[in-house]
Design an enzyme around this catalytic site. Sequence first.
Site, PDB file in Angstrom:
ATOM      1  N   HIS A   1      46.346   9.643 -77.261  1.00  0.00           N
ATOM      2  CA  HIS A   1      45.295  10.625 -76.948  1.00  0.00           C
ATOM      3  C   HIS A   1      44.942  11.443 -78.189  1.00  0.00           C
ATOM      4  CE1 HIS A   1      45.324   9.446 -72.867  1.00  0.00           C
ATOM      5  NE2 HIS A   1      46.511   9.933 -72.576  1.00  0.00           N
TER       6      HIS A   1
ATOM      7  N   ASP B   1      37.959   4.594 -73.543  1.00  0.00           N
ATOM      8  CA  ASP B   1      39.169   4.091 -72.885  1.00  0.00           C
ATOM      9  C   ASP B   1      40.025   3.310 -73.876  1.00  0.00           C
ATOM     10  OD1 ASP B   1      40.943   3.639 -70.848  1.00  0.00           O
ATOM     11  OD2 ASP B   1      39.752   2.099 -69.849  1.00  0.00           O
ATOM     12  N   GLY B   2      41.335   3.304 -73.616  1.00  0.00           N
ATOM     13  CA  GLY B   2      42.244   2.491 -74.425  1.00  0.00           C
ATOM     14  C   GLY B   2      43.226   3.273 -75.274  1.00  0.00           C
TER      15      GLY B   2
ATOM     16  N   ASN C   1      42.700  11.112 -62.695  1.00  0.00           N
ATOM     17  CA  ASN C   1      43.705  11.159 -63.773  1.00  0.00           C
ATOM     18  C   ASN C   1      44.860  12.134 -63.475  1.00  0.00           C
ATOM     19  OD1 ASN C   1      41.247  10.712 -66.443  1.00  0.00           O
ATOM     20  ND2 ASN C   1      42.537   9.186 -65.449  1.00  0.00           N
TER      21      ASN C   1
ATOM     22  N   THR D   1      38.950  13.035 -61.908  1.00  0.00           N
ATOM     23  CA  THR D   1      39.695  13.649 -60.793  1.00  0.00           C
ATOM     24  C   THR D   1      40.894  12.755 -60.419  1.00  0.00           C
ATOM     25  OG1 THR D   1      38.002  12.665 -59.367  1.00  0.00           O
ATOM     26  CG2 THR D   1      37.829  15.008 -59.756  1.00  0.00           C
TER      27      THR D   1
HETATM   28  C1  IPE Z   1      41.496   6.928 -71.997  1.00  0.00           C
HETATM   29  O1  IPE Z   1      42.607   6.237 -72.419  1.00  0.00           O
HETATM   30  C2  IPE Z   1      41.683   8.417 -72.073  1.00  0.00           C
HETATM   31  C3  IPE Z   1      41.752   9.117 -70.781  1.00  0.00           C
HETATM   32  C4  IPE Z   1      41.583   8.578 -69.595  1.00  0.00           C
HETATM   33  C5  IPE Z   1      42.021  10.537 -70.835  1.00  0.00           C
HETATM   34  P1  IPE Z   1      43.717   5.745 -71.394  1.00  0.00           P
HETATM   35  O2  IPE Z   1      44.806   6.750 -71.357  1.00  0.00           O
HETATM   36  O3  IPE Z   1      43.126   5.426 -70.057  1.00  0.00           O
HETATM   37  O4  IPE Z   1      44.229   4.420 -72.100  1.00  0.00           O
HETATM   38  P2  IPE Z   1      44.747   3.075 -71.439  1.00  0.00           P
HETATM   39  O5  IPE Z   1      43.698   2.585 -70.477  1.00  0.00           O
HETATM   40  O6  IPE Z   1      46.041   3.387 -70.750  1.00  0.00           O
HETATM   41  O7  IPE Z   1      44.917   2.155 -72.603  1.00  0.00           O
HETATM   42 MG    MG Z   2      42.408   3.676 -69.240  1.00  0.00          MG
END
Ligand code: IPE
Ligand code: MG
Length: 242
Positions: free
Chosen positions: A39, A22-23, A70, A68
Site C-alpha cells: 500500500h 489494484d494489486g 474492504n 465499504t
Molecule cells: C488495492 O490493492 C488497494 C486497496 C484495495 C486499498 P489490493 O490490496 O486489493 O491488492 P491485491 O488485490 O491484494 O493484490
Molecule cells: Mg485487490
Amino acid sequence: MTKTAVPQKLSLFPTHVALVPDGNGRWAERNGLPRLAGHQAGIATMHRMLEYISDYPFKYFTLYGFSTENWGRPETEVEGLFDLVEEFINAHVQEIHQKNVRFQHLGRLKELPKGLQAAVNGAIQLTKRNTGMVLSVAFNYGGRAEIIDAVRRLIEEGVEPKKVDEKLFGRYLYTAGLPDVDLMIRTGDEIRLSNFLIWQTAYAENFYSKVLWPDFTREDLDKALVAYSKRKRRFGRVQARQ
Ligand code: IPE
Ligand code: MG
C-alpha cells in the site's frame, strides 16, 4: 516544454476518468514484503500519477481508495491504510492546491477515523474555490451504499415519486455535479467493477491493465488513453456514418 506527446495527438479524450488501483497486496507478496508495504508503494504511485495527470486535460479524475467491503480485511491492514492515506493527504494537500485542483470525497466519511476525516475535510476546505481538475477520492465508498444513501435522502425529503427521474436521482448521489465516467481504468489484472461507480459507469469505456498498481507508469496510463481514443462511443444508438 513537451510534457507528454500523447494527449495532444488523440482525437477523443475523456472528460472524466475513474481509476481502480489494484494489486498492492500481490506486488508486496512478489517482493517478499508485508501487504502494508504494497500500500505504501501504491501511495507513491498515486503521487506520481497526480504529477502525470496535471499534464493532461482531464476535468474529472476519480479514484477508488477504500471500499465499504474492504472493512473485511485484517484490522492492522485497514488501520495502516487509513494512516497512510491521512499522511498522504496532509503531506500533499498544498501541492494539490497549488495545481488548482479541487479535492472532494465520495463515500461515508463519518465512519472513518477522526484524523482521516480532519485531513479530508481540510483538503476539501482548502481547495473548494479551485477551478482546475476535480479530484474525487472514493474512500469508504460503495456503489450500492451510494444508491441506498440517495434513496434514503429522497424519502426523507418527501420527494414526489413522479418527480424522480435519472437527472434528479443523480443529484442525490455522492457524485452530484460530476458528469458520467467516460473511461474506467483498473489495474492489477482483475476484470470487474467491484461496486465502484455502478450508476455513473453505465456507458463508460473500460480499460483493464495487467500491471500491478505500484508498478503502473505514465506509459501505462497513455495506453489506456490511446485505447479510449479508438473506441466508438454510441450510447446504445446506431453509429453515425462517417
Ligand atoms: C488495492 O490493492 C488497494 C486497496 C484495495 C486499498 P489490493 O490490496 O486489493 O491488492 P491485491 O488485490 O491484494 O493484490
Ligand atoms: Mg485487490
